[in-house]
Design a protein around this motif. Structure first.
Motif, PDB file in Angstrom:
ATOM      1  N   VAL A  16       0.847  -1.201   0.000  1.00 32.36           N
ATOM      2  CA  VAL A  16       0.000   0.000   0.000  1.00 32.36           C
ATOM      3  C   VAL A  16       0.881   1.249   0.000  1.00 32.36           C
ATOM      4  O   VAL A  16       0.597   2.216  -0.710  1.00 32.36           O
ATOM      5  CB  VAL A  16      -0.980  -0.038   1.197  1.00 32.36           C
ATOM      6  N   VAL A  17       1.966   1.214   0.766  1.00 32.77           N
ATOM      7  CA  VAL A  17       2.902   2.346   0.779  1.00 32.77           C
ATOM      8  C   VAL A  17       3.548   2.490  -0.600  1.00 32.77           C
ATOM      9  O   VAL A  17       3.630   3.598  -1.130  1.00 32.77           O
ATOM     10  CB  VAL A  17       3.974   2.177   1.878  1.00 32.77           C
ATOM     11  N   CYS A  18       3.988   1.405  -1.174  1.00 35.27           N
ATOM     12  CA  CYS A  18       4.621   1.450  -2.508  1.00 35.27           C
ATOM     13  C   CYS A  18       3.670   1.984  -3.576  1.00 35.27           C
ATOM     14  O   CYS A  18       4.082   2.750  -4.445  1.00 35.27           O
ATOM     15  CB  CYS A  18       5.099   0.063  -2.917  1.00 35.27           C
ATOM     16  N   ASP A  19       2.418   1.568  -3.506  1.00 32.93           N
ATOM     17  CA  ASP A  19       1.435   2.048  -4.484  1.00 32.93           C
ATOM     18  C   ASP A  19       1.245   3.557  -4.374  1.00 32.93           C
ATOM     19  O   ASP A  19       1.070   4.239  -5.383  1.00 32.93           O
ATOM     20  CB  ASP A  19       0.095   1.333  -4.293  1.00 32.93           C
ATOM     21  N   ASP A  24       9.594   5.603  -3.701  1.00 30.09           N
ATOM     22  CA  ASP A  24      10.199   5.248  -2.413  1.00 30.09           C
ATOM     23  C   ASP A  24      10.962   3.929  -2.549  1.00 30.09           C
ATOM     24  O   ASP A  24      10.397   2.847  -2.474  1.00 30.09           O
ATOM     25  CB  ASP A  24       9.103   5.136  -1.344  1.00 30.09           C
ATOM     26  N   SER A  25      12.272   4.042  -2.740  1.00 26.20           N
ATOM     27  CA  SER A  25      13.085   2.852  -2.991  1.00 26.20           C
ATOM     28  C   SER A  25      13.166   1.937  -1.763  1.00 26.20           C
ATOM     29  O   SER A  25      13.211   0.710  -1.904  1.00 26.20           O
ATOM     30  CB  SER A  25      14.484   3.249  -3.466  1.00 26.20           C
ATOM     31  N   SER A  26      13.162   2.489  -0.567  1.00 28.27           N
ATOM     32  CA  SER A  26      13.199   1.656   0.644  1.00 28.27           C
ATOM     33  C   SER A  26      11.924   0.831   0.772  1.00 28.27           C
ATOM     34  O   SER A  26      11.982  -0.361   1.112  1.00 28.27           O
ATOM     35  CB  SER A  26      13.375   2.525   1.889  1.00 28.27           C
ATOM     36  N   ALA A  27      10.802   1.457   0.517  1.00 34.28           N
ATOM     37  CA  ALA A  27       9.536   0.731   0.581  1.00 34.28           C
ATOM     38  C   ALA A  27       9.511  -0.366  -0.480  1.00 34.28           C
ATOM     39  O   ALA A  27       9.075  -1.497  -0.210  1.00 34.28           O
ATOM     40  CB  ALA A  27       8.357   1.683   0.401  1.00 34.28           C
ATOM     41  N   ASN A  28      10.000  -0.053  -1.660  1.00 34.18           N
ATOM     42  CA  ASN A  28      10.012  -1.055  -2.730  1.00 34.18           C
ATOM     43  C   ASN A  28      10.924  -2.227  -2.387  1.00 34.18           C
ATOM     44  O   ASN A  28      10.567  -3.388  -2.613  1.00 34.18           O
ATOM     45  CB  ASN A  28      10.428  -0.426  -4.055  1.00 34.18           C
ATOM     46  N   ASP A  29      12.095  -1.946  -1.825  1.00 38.82           N
ATOM     47  CA  ASP A  29      13.005  -3.022  -1.419  1.00 38.82           C
ATOM     48  C   ASP A  29      12.351  -3.913  -0.363  1.00 38.82           C
ATOM     49  O   ASP A  29      12.498  -5.135  -0.391  1.00 38.82           O
ATOM     50  CB  ASP A  29      14.311  -2.440  -0.859  1.00 38.82           C
ATOM     51  N   THR A  30      11.629  -3.303   0.564  1.00 39.20           N
ATOM     52  CA  THR A  30      10.957  -4.060   1.617  1.00 39.20           C
ATOM     53  C   THR A  30       9.827  -4.906   1.035  1.00 39.20           C
ATOM     54  O   THR A  30       9.625  -6.056   1.431  1.00 39.20           O
ATOM     55  CB  THR A  30      10.426  -3.109   2.709  1.00 39.20           C
ATOM     56  N   ASN A  84       2.219   9.958   5.687  1.00 36.94           N
ATOM     57  CA  ASN A  84       1.532  11.150   5.189  1.00 36.94           C
ATOM     58  C   ASN A  84       1.427  12.240   6.252  1.00 36.94           C
ATOM     59  O   ASN A  84       1.445  13.426   5.923  1.00 36.94           O
ATOM     60  CB  ASN A  84       0.148  10.795   4.668  1.00 36.94           C
ATOM     61  N   ALA A  85       1.343  11.849   7.517  1.00 44.11           N
ATOM     62  CA  ALA A  85       1.231  12.825   8.598  1.00 44.11           C
ATOM     63  C   ALA A  85       2.561  13.533   8.864  1.00 44.11           C
ATOM     64  O   ALA A  85       2.573  14.695   9.269  1.00 44.11           O
ATOM     65  CB  ALA A  85       0.734  12.153   9.875  1.00 44.11           C
ATOM     66  N   GLU A  86       3.677  12.827   8.641  1.00 40.71           N
ATOM     67  CA  GLU A  86       4.995  13.404   8.904  1.00 40.71           C
ATOM     68  C   GLU A  86       5.966  13.048   7.780  1.00 40.71           C
ATOM     69  O   GLU A  86       6.942  12.332   7.991  1.00 40.71           O
ATOM     70  CB  GLU A  86       5.541  12.892  10.238  1.00 40.71           C
ATOM     71  N   PRO A  87       5.725  13.573   6.581  1.00 42.35           N
ATOM     72  CA  PRO A  87       6.543  13.181   5.432  1.00 42.35           C
ATOM     73  C   PRO A  87       8.022  13.531   5.583  1.00 42.35           C
ATOM     74  O   PRO A  87       8.878  12.858   4.998  1.00 42.35           O
ATOM     75  CB  PRO A  87       5.901  13.931   4.260  1.00 42.35           C
ATOM     76  N   GLU A  88       8.330  14.531   6.376  1.00 45.63           N
ATOM     77  CA  GLU A  88       9.732  14.916   6.565  1.00 45.63           C
ATOM     78  C   GLU A  88      10.546  13.811   7.252  1.00 45.63           C
ATOM     79  O   GLU A  88      11.768  13.763   7.136  1.00 45.63           O
ATOM     80  CB  GLU A  88       9.836  16.229   7.362  1.00 45.63           C
ATOM     81  N   LYS A  89       9.891  12.905   7.930  1.00 45.88           N
ATOM     82  CA  LYS A  89      10.579  11.790   8.594  1.00 45.88           C
ATOM     83  C   LYS A  89      10.804  10.605   7.653  1.00 45.88           C
ATOM     84  O   LYS A  89      11.500   9.659   8.014  1.00 45.88           O
ATOM     85  CB  LYS A  89       9.768  11.309   9.804  1.00 45.88           C
ATOM     86  N   TYR A  90      10.198  10.655   6.481  1.00 50.33           N
ATOM     87  CA  TYR A  90      10.239   9.514   5.574  1.00 50.33           C
ATOM     88  C   TYR A  90      10.721   9.936   4.189  1.00 50.33           C
ATOM     89  O   TYR A  90      10.101   9.646   3.179  1.00 50.33           O
ATOM     90  CB  TYR A  90       8.856   8.858   5.469  1.00 50.33           C
ATOM     91  N   LEU A  91      11.859  10.588   4.173  1.00 51.25           N
ATOM     92  CA  LEU A  91      12.444  11.027   2.902  1.00 51.25           C
ATOM     93  C   LEU A  91      13.024   9.828   2.162  1.00 51.25           C
ATOM     94  O   LEU A  91      13.437   8.843   2.766  1.00 51.25           O
ATOM     95  CB  LEU A  91      13.530  12.067   3.157  1.00 51.25           C
ATOM     96  N   ASN A  92      13.044   9.923   0.851  1.00 50.60           N
ATOM     97  CA  ASN A  92      13.600   8.856   0.025  1.00 50.60           C
ATOM     98  C   ASN A  92      15.064   9.152  -0.241  1.00 50.60           C
ATOM     99  O   ASN A  92      15.404  10.186  -0.791  1.00 50.60           O
ATOM    100  CB  ASN A  92      12.829   8.757  -1.294  1.00 50.60           C
ATOM    101  N   TYR A  93      15.931   8.241   0.192  1.00 48.49           N
ATOM    102  CA  TYR A  93      17.376   8.375  -0.068  1.00 48.49           C
ATOM    103  C   TYR A  93      17.795   7.285  -1.028  1.00 48.49           C
ATOM    104  O   TYR A  93      17.562   6.103  -0.785  1.00 48.49           O
ATOM    105  CB  TYR A  93      18.164   8.222   1.249  1.00 48.49           C
ATOM    106  N   ASP A  94      18.400   7.674  -2.119  1.00 46.80           N
ATOM    107  CA  ASP A  94      18.889   6.680  -3.099  1.00 46.80           C
ATOM    108  C   ASP A  94      20.271   6.235  -2.760  1.00 46.80           C
ATOM    109  O   ASP A  94      21.082   6.862  -2.231  1.00 46.80           O
ATOM    110  CB  ASP A  94      18.869   7.260  -4.523  1.00 46.80           C
TER     111      ASP A  94
END
Length: 94
Positions: A16-19, A24-30, A84-94
């Motif tokens: 659901v997060v990936c969709d 979000d590469s971390s979510a996709n890897d998970t 979604n509530a705190e997007p700054e905590k969940y940045l995508n790092y490649d």
């Protein structure tokens, strides 16, 4: 080894997060990790996912038999809601 239900729950939650966050590469890897667990440890193939209030339904095939597992939407979307509530905590790092 996690139970099949736990592995499906974790996979669906991150799917659901990936969709919602395809970049979000971390979510996709998970997600891939949990898909591998489903295939290798539980020998199942996901057939489909349907969201129908108040549940998500996951259809899968195990031992050539189709089965369905349901999960409450509110439990599955908790992680996405947090992101979604705190997007700054969940940045995508490649």
């Amino acid at each position: 080894m996690q139970s099949l239900q736990d592995t499906l729950y974790n996979w669906l939650t991150i799917k659901v997060v990936c969709d919602a966050r395809p970049e979000d590469s971390s979510a996709n890897d998970t997600r891939v990790l949990f898909e591998n667990l489903l295939n290798e440890e539980h020998q199942i193939e996901i057939i489909g996912v349907k969201r129908e209030e108040p549940f998500y339904f996951v259809q899968y095939c195990i031992n050539q038999e189709e089965k369905t597992q349901r999960f409450p939407i509110e439990l599955i979307e908790v992680m996405l809601d947090q992101i979604n509530a705190e997007p700054e905590k969940y940045l995508n790092y490649d």
